[in-house]
Write an enzyme that holds these catalytic residues in place. Structure first.
Site, PDB file in Angstrom:
ATOM      1  N   ALA A   1       0.845  -1.191   0.000  1.00  0.00           N
ATOM      2  CA  ALA A   1       0.000   0.000   0.000  1.00  0.00           C
ATOM      3  C   ALA A   1       0.881   1.242   0.000  1.00  0.00           C
ATOM      4  O   ALA A   1       1.919   1.284   0.662  1.00  0.00           O
ATOM      5  CB  ALA A   1      -0.916   0.006   1.218  1.00  0.00           C
ATOM      6  N   LYS A   2       0.453   2.253  -0.747  1.00  0.00           N
ATOM      7  CA  LYS A   2       1.187   3.522  -0.797  1.00  0.00           C
ATOM      8  C   LYS A   2       0.609   4.410   0.311  1.00  0.00           C
ATOM      9  O   LYS A   2      -0.308   5.206   0.089  1.00  0.00           O
ATOM     10  CB  LYS A   2       1.038   4.145  -2.184  1.00  0.00           C
ATOM     11  N   VAL A   3       1.139   4.233   1.499  1.00  0.00           N
ATOM     12  CA  VAL A   3       0.584   4.831   2.715  1.00  0.00           C
ATOM     13  C   VAL A   3       1.376   6.068   3.115  1.00  0.00           C
ATOM     14  O   VAL A   3       2.615   6.048   3.101  1.00  0.00           O
ATOM     15  CB  VAL A   3       0.610   3.805   3.871  1.00  0.00           C
TER      16      VAL A   3
END
Length: 302
Positions: free
Chosen positions: A155-157
């Site tokens: 995930a691009k968190v």
């Protein structure tokens, strides 16, 4: 007043008025997801590169983090096209972000409002125009890439990038252009905000997907290389294998394809952009400028 516009929760607002409350949950705890996308000026007009894949990843990131985006994929794509046109850009960087609001604080985020915004601005070569041609200097950071049991690496968190910021600060304060992070096993993982490739004996190698973000530019490079008859292997490699590579380069939406000429004061190959890097780079820029119809499905025209 800045006259640029931002799409925010379904409305077009003036740049200076696109504000959030100081109690915004994501500001305090970092739980939010985002994308980095580019719109290029092509020979056929402005087009967003791999828009569908980026929006798929945005929704995947939200799903992984148990966030429900209050818009459909098509609505977000339309918002992106709308805000680019509204600002009158023919080329720009695009930042969709999904974040939790100010109606609730505390680590139990259930019930926090989910907000969505799309920001666009004009952003040149992330690691410098000269770097695209001559390559950059990188250093292996003392900070390790997130482990899969520590955070969600697919995930691009927002909060994940504190690690990247620390790595970037560490190396740039010592005169380097970019950081390289190792994984928990000591193998090369990625840059502070880029995937990484090396070339040895005519074969391209990149770290396996289990230890890195599923980069969309990374995927593009693998396809370009395969279509060009260049062998690509997803395989772990160590820092010292990076040192003795014939070529090395970073890739990402912001960095595009940037050669690495030096790592830890060791020259990579001939210390210049290598022939395979150059071929991949030239093909990539032809694609994003609409000059290669073989990959026309990667371009979404405004």
């Amino acid at each position: 007043m800045d006259n640029r516009k931002i799409w925010m929760d379904g409305k077009i607002v003036v740049w200076d008025e696109a504000n959030v409350h100081v109690m915004t949950h994501t500001l305090h705890y970092g739980l939010g997801v985002f994308e980095g996308i580019r719109c290029y000026k092509t020979v056929n007009g402005s087009a967003v590169f791999r828009l569908n894949e980026h929006i798929d990843r945005l929704f995947n990131s939200a799903h992984i983090m148990s966030m429900k985006i209050p818009y459909s994929k098509e609505e977000i794509k339309d918002a992106i096209k709308q805000i680019i046109k509204t600002n009158g850009f023919d080329a720009c960087y695009i930042r969709p972000i999904v974040f939790l609001g100010s109606n609730k604080l505390g680590l139990n985020c259930k019930g926090a409002n989910v907000h969505t915004a799309v920001v666009v601005w004009q952003w040149g070569a992330y690691l410098g125009e000269e770097g695209l041609t001559n390559g950059i200097r990188a250093k292996v950071s003392s900070f390790t890439r997130h482990h899969i049991n520590i955070n969600m690496t697919k995930a691009k968190v927002c909060g994940n990038y504190v690690n990247s910021i620390l790595a970037k600060l560490e190396v740039t304060e010592n005169g380097y252009d970019e950081a390289i992070l190792l994984d928990v096993n000591g193998n090369v993982a990625e840059g502070s905000g880029e995937n990484i490739f090396i070339v040895r004996n005519g074969t391209i190698k990149t770290p396996p997907i289990n230890s890195v973000l599923e980069g969309i530019t990374r995927d593009s490079i693998e396809r370009i290389a395969n279509d060009s008859g260049i062998k690509v292997k997803e395989e772990a490699f160590s820092r010292d294998e990076l040192y003795i590579a014939d070529e090395a380069f970073f890739c990402g939406t912001a960095a595009e394809i940037t050669p690495i000429r030096e790592v830890d004061n060791r020259t990579i190959g001939e210390g210049t952009r290598g022939p395979i890097t150059k071929k991949i780079q030239e093909t990539f820029f032809d694609i994003v400028k609409g000059k290669n119809n073989k990959y026309k499905e990667w371009l979404t025209y405004l």
